[in-house]
Design a protein around this motif. Structure first.
Motif, PDB file in Angstrom:
ATOM      1  N   VAL A 147      -2.545 -17.043 -42.130  1.00 18.85           N
ATOM      2  CA  VAL A 147      -1.936 -18.338 -42.771  1.00 18.85           C
ATOM      3  C   VAL A 147      -1.905 -18.867 -44.316  1.00 18.85           C
ATOM      4  O   VAL A 147      -0.877 -19.713 -44.828  1.00 18.85           O
TER       5      VAL A 147
ATOM      6  N   ASN B  35      -6.165 -23.058 -44.213  1.00 14.90           N
ATOM      7  CA  ASN B  35      -6.234 -23.375 -42.367  1.00 14.90           C
ATOM      8  C   ASN B  35      -4.906 -23.973 -42.962  1.00 14.90           C
ATOM      9  O   ASN B  35      -4.685 -24.947 -43.701  1.00 14.90           O
ATOM     10  N   ARG B  36      -3.987 -24.068 -40.943  1.00 15.47           N
ATOM     11  CA  ARG B  36      -3.035 -25.071 -40.664  1.00 15.47           C
ATOM     12  C   ARG B  36      -3.134 -25.300 -39.409  1.00 15.47           C
ATOM     13  O   ARG B  36      -3.988 -25.333 -38.892  1.00 15.47           O
TER      14      ARG B  36
ATOM     15  N   LEU C 195       0.237 -22.199 -37.048  1.00 19.95           N
ATOM     16  CA  LEU C 195      -0.681 -20.926 -37.244  1.00 19.95           C
ATOM     17  C   LEU C 195      -0.131 -20.384 -36.556  1.00 19.95           C
ATOM     18  O   LEU C 195       0.305 -19.095 -36.494  1.00 19.95           O
TER      19      LEU C 195
ATOM     20  N   GLY D  44      -9.759 -17.069 -44.622  1.00 21.25           N
ATOM     21  CA  GLY D  44      -8.901 -17.805 -43.782  1.00 21.25           C
ATOM     22  C   GLY D  44      -8.183 -16.591 -42.313  1.00 21.25           C
ATOM     23  O   GLY D  44      -8.389 -16.110 -42.803  1.00 21.25           O
TER      24      GLY D  44
ATOM     25  N   GLN E  87      -4.996 -27.127 -46.779  1.00 18.48           N
ATOM     26  CA  GLN E  87      -3.887 -26.720 -46.667  1.00 18.48           C
ATOM     27  C   GLN E  87      -3.151 -26.018 -47.916  1.00 18.48           C
ATOM     28  O   GLN E  87      -3.096 -25.491 -48.200  1.00 18.48           O
TER      29      GLN E  87
END
Length: 299
Positions: free
Chosen positions: A13, A196-197, A202, A9, A284
């Motif tokens: 993150v 991921n966000r 981020l 990622g 997430q």
């Protein structure tokens, strides 16, 4: 079947925090695949795992080299695979590898091309040519010697251009001729988990993280490694900008803003690279239970 869980990622993150919990869940050490956390002198600017975190879970490939060392994705592939084989042999059924360095993760999962090692004489020759003639001249030379690679290489990156020319000079062949880009088979299953966000979240995390680095002594860290600023290990976001601050070319506020901006740009590059692999399952980072269930169901 033995399984390597790869948690990847973008920077900021939240991989470190999640992976400590995941490693304890599957009873695995953490194999680091961040190309800069490998260097012992720069834990602040690389957001390396703290000593407390390393006491919680054993970490490999953190702080094992000095910034003066030449280290590469090819060397990492060799050493990481040796470690993975040893740990599996010792009884681990599942191992956890994590980081944000695209080339290092690809090296372990897919292998990298067997590019010849450049001899010291050729390396010194190209280093001198770069200093005397400049990057644009070398780019034009690469266009003649290896037009195919010229069209895909990052022509603003002196390291990439110089390395391709080193291979051309040393072997008399094009750099392209050594790039087979064939994936190598691994004797273990690979399970990729992407974190991921939301993009705005981020950005906020990256901005806060950069500020925290300065609070935790990034300037002092850069002062300590300043004599080695030309080493490749320090040719990275956070150090390049802070060296300019130490040279008096940027204010502190400009330095922080530039690092934040360049880190956000790097984060976008990471996501573009990682999302090319359709086998990666995205989560997430806060969905810990969902991630653990996914690991349990697939290992």
């Amino acid at each position: 079947m033995k399984t390597l869980v790869v948690v990847l990622g973008p920077t900021g993150v939240g991989k470190t925090e999640l992976c400590i919990k995941a490693a304890r869940h599957v009873n695995s050490p953490i194999i680091n695949s961040d190309s800069r956390q490998i260097y012992a002198e720069i834990p602040v600017g690389t957001a390396a795992p703290t000593q407390e975190q390393q006491r919680e879970v054993t970490h490999y490939f953190v702080g094992i080299r000095t910034v003066k060392d030449d280290y590469s994705a090819a060397k990492y592939e060799e050493e990481a695979l040796q470690l993975i084989e040893t740990l599996f042999h010792q009884g681990h059924d599942t191992l956890l590898l994590t980081g944000g360095s695209m080339m290092y993760i690809d090296a372990v999962c897919n292998g990298i091309d067997d590019i010849p090692t450049v001899d010291p004489e050729t390396r010194e020759l190209l280093k001198r040519k770069l200093a005397e003639e400049g990057l644009p001249r070398l780019v034009e030379e690469l266009k003649v010697l290896d037009p195919e690679h010229y069209h895909i290489v990052d022509r603003k990156n002196p390291r990439r251009v110089v390395h391709a020319l080193e291979i051309c000079y040393m072997t008399g062949k094009t750099y392209t001729s050594f790039r087979t880009q064939k994936n190598k088979e691994r004797p273990f299953k690979i399970l990729k988990i992407g974190l991921n966000r939301d993009r705005s979240e981020l950005y906020e995390r990256i901005n806060a993280r950069v500020t925290t680095m300065f609070d935790h002594g990034l300037i002092d860290e850069c002062k300590r490694v300043y004599p080695y600023r030309e080493c490749n290990a320090l040719n990275t976001v956070g150090y390049k900008e802070t060296f300019l601050y130490l040279d008096g070319l940027l204010t502190l506020e400009e330095t922080i803003r530039q690092i934040q901006s360049n880190t956000r740009q790097y984060m976008r590059k990471q996501l573009t690279w990682f999302k090319r692999d359709p086998k990666t399952r995205w989560f997430q980072p806060d969905n810990l239970e969902e991630i653990m269930n996914y690991i349990d169901e697939n290992t």
